[in-house]
Design an enzyme around this catalytic site. Structure first.
Site, PDB file in Angstrom:
ATOM      1  N   VAL A 276       2.973  18.396   7.977  1.00  0.00           N
ATOM      2  CA  VAL A 276       3.721  18.195   6.727  1.00  0.00           C
ATOM      3  C   VAL A 276       4.799  19.263   6.576  1.00  0.00           C
ATOM      4  CG1 VAL A 276       1.905  16.946   5.484  1.00  0.00           C
ATOM      5  CG2 VAL A 276       1.905  19.462   5.489  1.00  0.00           C
ATOM      6  N   ASP A 277       5.263  19.810   7.698  1.00  0.00           N
ATOM      7  CA  ASP A 277       6.241  20.908   7.637  1.00  0.00           C
ATOM      8  C   ASP A 277       7.528  20.522   6.911  1.00  0.00           C
ATOM      9  OD1 ASP A 277       6.344  19.234   9.939  1.00  0.00           O
ATOM     10  OD2 ASP A 277       7.845  20.524  10.825  1.00  0.00           O
ATOM     11  N   LEU A 278       7.938  19.266   7.021  1.00  0.00           N
ATOM     12  CA  LEU A 278       9.184  18.860   6.345  1.00  0.00           C
ATOM     13  C   LEU A 278       8.989  18.799   4.824  1.00  0.00           C
ATOM     14  CD1 LEU A 278      10.672  16.076   8.646  1.00  0.00           C
ATOM     15  CD2 LEU A 278      10.841  18.542   8.835  1.00  0.00           C
TER      16      LEU A 278
ATOM     17  N   LYS B 236       0.850  -1.210   0.000  1.00  0.00           N
ATOM     18  CA  LYS B 236       0.000   0.000   0.000  1.00  0.00           C
ATOM     19  C   LYS B 236       0.877   1.248   0.000  1.00  0.00           C
ATOM     20  CE  LYS B 236      -1.717   1.528   4.047  1.00  0.00           C
ATOM     21  NZ  LYS B 236      -1.429   2.939   4.373  1.00  0.00           N
ATOM     22  N   ASN B 237       1.873   1.273   0.886  1.00  0.00           N
ATOM     23  CA  ASN B 237       2.654   2.495   1.066  1.00  0.00           C
ATOM     24  C   ASN B 237       3.660   2.742  -0.054  1.00  0.00           C
ATOM     25  OD1 ASN B 237       1.139   2.972   3.271  1.00  0.00           O
ATOM     26  ND2 ASN B 237       2.693   2.358   4.776  1.00  0.00           N
TER      27      ASN B 237
ATOM     28  N   ARG C 144      -8.680  -0.248   4.501  1.00  0.00           N
ATOM     29  CA  ARG C 144      -7.759   0.722   3.887  1.00  0.00           C
ATOM     30  C   ARG C 144      -6.445   0.039   3.532  1.00  0.00           C
ATOM     31  NH1 ARG C 144      -7.201   6.386   6.832  1.00  0.00           N
ATOM     32  NH2 ARG C 144      -5.770   6.483   5.083  1.00  0.00           N
TER      33      ARG C 144
ATOM     34  N   CYS D  93      -4.612  12.729  12.204  1.00  0.00           N
ATOM     35  CA  CYS D  93      -5.349  11.448  12.122  1.00  0.00           C
ATOM     36  C   CYS D  93      -5.322  10.822  13.513  1.00  0.00           C
ATOM     37  CB  CYS D  93      -4.713  10.538  11.092  1.00  0.00           C
ATOM     38  SG  CYS D  93      -3.140   9.916  11.677  1.00  0.00           S
TER      39      CYS D  93
ATOM     40  N   ASP E 200       4.561   0.362  12.014  1.00  0.00           N
ATOM     41  CA  ASP E 200       3.308  -0.192  11.478  1.00  0.00           C
ATOM     42  C   ASP E 200       3.091  -1.639  11.886  1.00  0.00           C
ATOM     43  OD1 ASP E 200       3.504   1.609   8.308  1.00  0.00           O
ATOM     44  OD2 ASP E 200       2.981   2.224  10.335  1.00  0.00           O
TER      45      ASP E 200
ATOM     46  N   ILE F 168       7.826   6.779  16.931  1.00  0.00           N
ATOM     47  CA  ILE F 168       7.502   7.515  15.696  1.00  0.00           C
ATOM     48  C   ILE F 168       6.255   8.374  15.842  1.00  0.00           C
ATOM     49  CG2 ILE F 168       7.037   7.286  13.216  1.00  0.00           C
ATOM     50  CD1 ILE F 168       9.792   6.208  13.886  1.00  0.00           C
TER      51      ILE F 168
ATOM     52  N   ARG G  45      -3.910  11.011   4.295  1.00  0.00           N
ATOM     53  CA  ARG G  45      -2.749  11.899   4.410  1.00  0.00           C
ATOM     54  C   ARG G  45      -1.796  11.790   3.236  1.00  0.00           C
ATOM     55  NH1 ARG G  45      -0.443  14.094   7.912  1.00  0.00           N
ATOM     56  NH2 ARG G  45       1.563  13.254   7.307  1.00  0.00           N
TER      57      ARG G  45
ATOM     58  N   ARG H  53       0.674  14.602  12.856  1.00  0.00           N
ATOM     59  CA  ARG H  53       1.268  14.285  11.547  1.00  0.00           C
ATOM     60  C   ARG H  53       1.298  15.517  10.617  1.00  0.00           C
ATOM     61  NH1 ARG H  53      -1.008   8.733   9.489  1.00  0.00           N
ATOM     62  NH2 ARG H  53       0.891   8.768   8.251  1.00  0.00           N
TER      63      ARG H  53
HETATM   64  C1  EPZ Z   1       4.427   6.783   6.261  1.00  0.00           C
HETATM   65  O1  EPZ Z   1       3.682   7.853   6.820  1.00  0.00           O
HETATM   66  C2  EPZ Z   1       3.462   5.616   6.170  1.00  0.00           C
HETATM   67  N1  EPZ Z   1       2.335   5.976   5.311  1.00  0.00           N
HETATM   68  C3  EPZ Z   1       2.943   5.263   7.572  1.00  0.00           C
HETATM   69  O2  EPZ Z   1       2.114   4.113   7.447  1.00  0.00           O
HETATM   70  C4  EPZ Z   1       4.140   4.905   8.446  1.00  0.00           C
HETATM   71  O3  EPZ Z   1       3.688   4.642   9.760  1.00  0.00           O
HETATM   72  C5  EPZ Z   1       5.124   6.093   8.468  1.00  0.00           C
HETATM   73  O4  EPZ Z   1       5.522   6.413   7.118  1.00  0.00           O
HETATM   74  C6  EPZ Z   1       6.381   5.768   9.271  1.00  0.00           C
HETATM   75  O5  EPZ Z   1       7.017   4.643   8.739  1.00  0.00           O
HETATM   76  C7  EPZ Z   1       2.516   5.957   3.960  1.00  0.00           C
HETATM   77  O6  EPZ Z   1       3.585   5.667   3.453  1.00  0.00           O
HETATM   78  C8  EPZ Z   1       1.325   6.329   3.131  1.00  0.00           C
HETATM   79  P1  EPZ Z   1       6.585  10.065   8.367  1.00  0.00           P
HETATM   80  P2  EPZ Z   1       4.308   9.345   6.824  1.00  0.00           P
HETATM   81  O7  EPZ Z   1       6.590  11.303   7.551  1.00  0.00           O
HETATM   82  O8  EPZ Z   1       5.129   9.555   5.622  1.00  0.00           O
HETATM   83  C9  EPZ Z   1       6.376  13.384  11.747  1.00  0.00           C
HETATM   84  C10 EPZ Z   1       0.195   2.802   7.750  1.00  0.00           C
HETATM   85  O9  EPZ Z   1      -0.279   2.281   8.762  1.00  0.00           O
HETATM   86  N2  EPZ Z   1       6.399  14.344  10.629  1.00  0.00           N
HETATM   87  O10 EPZ Z   1       7.747   9.120   8.276  1.00  0.00           O
HETATM   88  O11 EPZ Z   1       3.207  10.279   7.127  1.00  0.00           O
HETATM   89  C11 EPZ Z   1       5.119  12.543  11.780  1.00  0.00           C
HETATM   90  O12 EPZ Z   1       4.094  13.210  12.474  1.00  0.00           O
HETATM   91  C12 EPZ Z   1       0.726   4.217   7.809  1.00  0.00           C
HETATM   92  O13 EPZ Z   1       0.319   2.244   6.625  1.00  0.00           O
HETATM   93  C13 EPZ Z   1       6.487  15.708  10.882  1.00  0.00           C
HETATM   94  O14 EPZ Z   1       6.530  16.122  12.041  1.00  0.00           O
HETATM   95  O15 EPZ Z   1       5.262   9.249   8.100  1.00  0.00           O
HETATM   96  C14 EPZ Z   1       5.577  11.295  12.485  1.00  0.00           C
HETATM   97  O16 EPZ Z   1       5.539  11.541  13.886  1.00  0.00           O
HETATM   98  C15 EPZ Z   1       0.508   4.857   9.176  1.00  0.00           C
HETATM   99  N3  EPZ Z   1       6.516  16.582   9.855  1.00  0.00           N
HETATM  100  C16 EPZ Z   1       7.031  11.148  12.046  1.00  0.00           C
HETATM  101  O17 EPZ Z   1       7.431  12.437  11.558  1.00  0.00           O
HETATM  102  C17 EPZ Z   1       6.482  16.164   8.553  1.00  0.00           C
HETATM  103  O18 EPZ Z   1       6.539  17.011   7.635  1.00  0.00           O
HETATM  104  C18 EPZ Z   1       7.239  10.138  10.917  1.00  0.00           C
HETATM  105  O19 EPZ Z   1       6.352  10.476   9.890  1.00  0.00           O
HETATM  106  C19 EPZ Z   1       6.389  14.784   8.295  1.00  0.00           C
HETATM  107  C20 EPZ Z   1       6.350  13.900   9.341  1.00  0.00           C
END
Ligand code: EPZ
Length: 422
Positions: free
Chosen positions: A125-127, A22-23, A400, A118, A308, A330, A94, A123
């Site tokens: 998206v600042d990065l 999925k991801n 999902r 969520c 996950d 995380i 997201r 979560r």
């Molecule tokens: C991806 O989410 C996956 N989703 C998530 O899977 C997975 O848990 C996550 O990576 C971590 O491995 C998809 O790929 C669609 P991150 P993502 O950016 O990209 C914070 C599932 O169950 N953060 O690595 O959103 C964030 O809040 C889902 O399949 C910021 O602060 O995760 C989190 O605490 C759930 N600012 C941490 O970083 C940002 O701009 C890691 O998030 C981006 C992220």
């Protein structure tokens, strides 16, 4: 809303086919926006999140056709409309933010709704946004939307992430393929889904080095072509189904599985007393002998233990002998399955980001509530070995990320059925 009924006590035997990730699919699909030529994805999973991404891309004017019962996705962004990703779709998922980088890179303009938070955390998206600004984008946040422009196109730059973000790495990687000059992503995510995306982009003509390491270098090109690419095996679905025989006994072969996709997870299973054998077809999993043992788990970005799979691992540890500890590093709120498992008799204490699980002999079936995707499947796993019946409600969360979970588990002997909702 549908529910899933599980009767505990069955021992499993047989093979479970593991679908495409999925991801990975959710980041490969937006890559169509980078080119006006056809992009074909094979081994695509049939999930509601994929349908949501399909609707989002179609709302932008892209063509997305699901062929072969949804296992093949034929995408084309030859004709794109108004570059506006609406809140109504984005709020559902997201990963919708992943259309921002590709749209900006190819068209120099994009308007994308900010995703809400969520269940598992804010979560932000600042990065993603900072990385695009590093590449020269001008962003304005207004009315809940990101209004992005790059009138002269994006320019290569060094983008250093303060901490690992899978999505931000994917967004910037895709944008960088069409930026002028060289981009270096530092502290990049190393997940297999990133490697899969880079391989697909390379087939489209992108010039990428270092995917799978924490430093990825991209030489921008003027345009990208089409490609045909198989979606990588879903390591989270794989780990989920590996836990089924671990929890209720028997032996299951997870077809398409490879240890390299989740080696940290496999090490923990081995430590807990689960045997994992690499076969020609995938991974064969069974308990080594009797009850599993307690372990300490700490989630981390790849190659660490996947967040996950934390909820699913907790389901196993509820009946392990001894006291286990799970540290979630995380997400700030990813233990919502704990109170539901406690309704089944589990003995769990949550303090901040750490859950302590004292193993009990056996869980008892009960009606429980799914709160997020991975929590819902952990409740099903717990139900497989619980005494009596477990009814998991709100399984739209489940659909999902898991194709026909009742069919896959039922085929190896689990007593499980879907109860259509009102
Ligand atoms: C991806 O989410 C996956 N989703 C998530 O899977 C997975 O848990 C996550 O990576 C971590 O491995 C998809 O790929 C669609 P991150 P993502 O950016 O990209 C914070 C599932 O169950 N953060 O690595 O959103 C964030 O809040 C889902 O399949 C910021 O602060 O995760 C989190 O605490 C759930 N600012 C941490 O970083 C940002 O701009 C890691 O998030 C981006 C992220």
């Amino acid at each position: 809303m549908d529910s899933i009924l599980v009767k505990g006590g069955a021992t499993l035997s047989g093979a479970i086919p593991i679908a495409g990730a999925k991801n990975a699919c959710l980041t490969l699909m937006p890559a169509t926006l980078l080119t006006d030529e056809p992009l074909t994805l094979t081994n695509a999973p049939r999930l509601s999140d994929i349908q949501t991404m399909t609707l989002l891309l179609q709302s932008l004017g892209a063509e997305v056709q699901a062929l072969q019962d949804g296992k093949v996705l034929a995408l084309s962004s030859h004709t794109i409309g108004d570059l506006h990703a609406d809140y109504d779709i984005v709020r559902k998922m997201r990963a919708s933010i992943l259309v921002l980088g590709p749209m900006l890179a190819r068209f120099g303009k994009a308007e994308v709704s900010l995703p809400g938070g969520c269940a598992i955390g804010a979560r932000p998206v600042d990065l993603h946004l900072k990385g695009l600004e590093d590449l020269g984008a001008e962003l304005e946040l207004r009315d809940g939307y990101v209004h992005a422009e790059a009138p002269g196109g994006l320019k290569g730059a060094v983008v250093e992430f303060p901490f690992v973000s899978v999505g931000a790495t994917e967004n910037i990687l895709m944008a960088a393929t069409l930026a002028k000059g060289t981009t270096v992503l530092k502290n990049a995510a190393r997940e297999p889904e990133i490697v899969d995306l880079a391989e697909c982009l390379a087939k489209m003509g992108a010039r990428i080095d270092g995917a799978g390491t924490d430093t990825i270098t991209v030489e921008g090109v003027d345009s990208l072509g089409g490609a045909t690419h198989p979606v990588v095996t879903d390591r989270i679905e794989l780990g989920t189904y590996m836990l089924a025989p671990a929890i209720c006994g028997g032996e299951v072969e997870c077809l398409g599985g490879r240890i390299g996709l989740l080696s940290a997870f496999c090490e923990k299973l081995d430590e807990a007393g689960i045997a994992i054998e690499e076969t020609k077809g995938g991974l064969k999993v069974a308990r080594k002998n009797g009850r599993v043992g307690a372990v300490e788990v700490r989630t981390a970005p790849f190659p660490g233990f996947p967040t996950d799979l934390q909820a699913q691992m907790m389901a196993l540890l509820c009946t392990a002998s001894g006291e286990s500890r799970l540290e979630e590093t995380i997400f700030e709120n990813r233990f919502m399955h704990a109170p539901e498992l406690a309704r089944m008799g589990a003995d769990i204490d949550v303090h901040g980001g750490t859950a302590t699980v004292r193993g009990v002999d056996r869980l008892k079936g009960a009606p429980v509530m799914a709160t997020d995707l991975r929590a819902s499947v952990s409740l099903i796993l717990a139900g497989l070995a619980a005494e009596g019946e477990t009814v998991v409600n709100r399984v739209y969360h489940l659909d999902r990320g898991y194709e026909q979970v009742e069919a896959k588990l039922g085929a190896v002997g689990a007593l499980i059925e879907r109860i259509p909702g009102a």
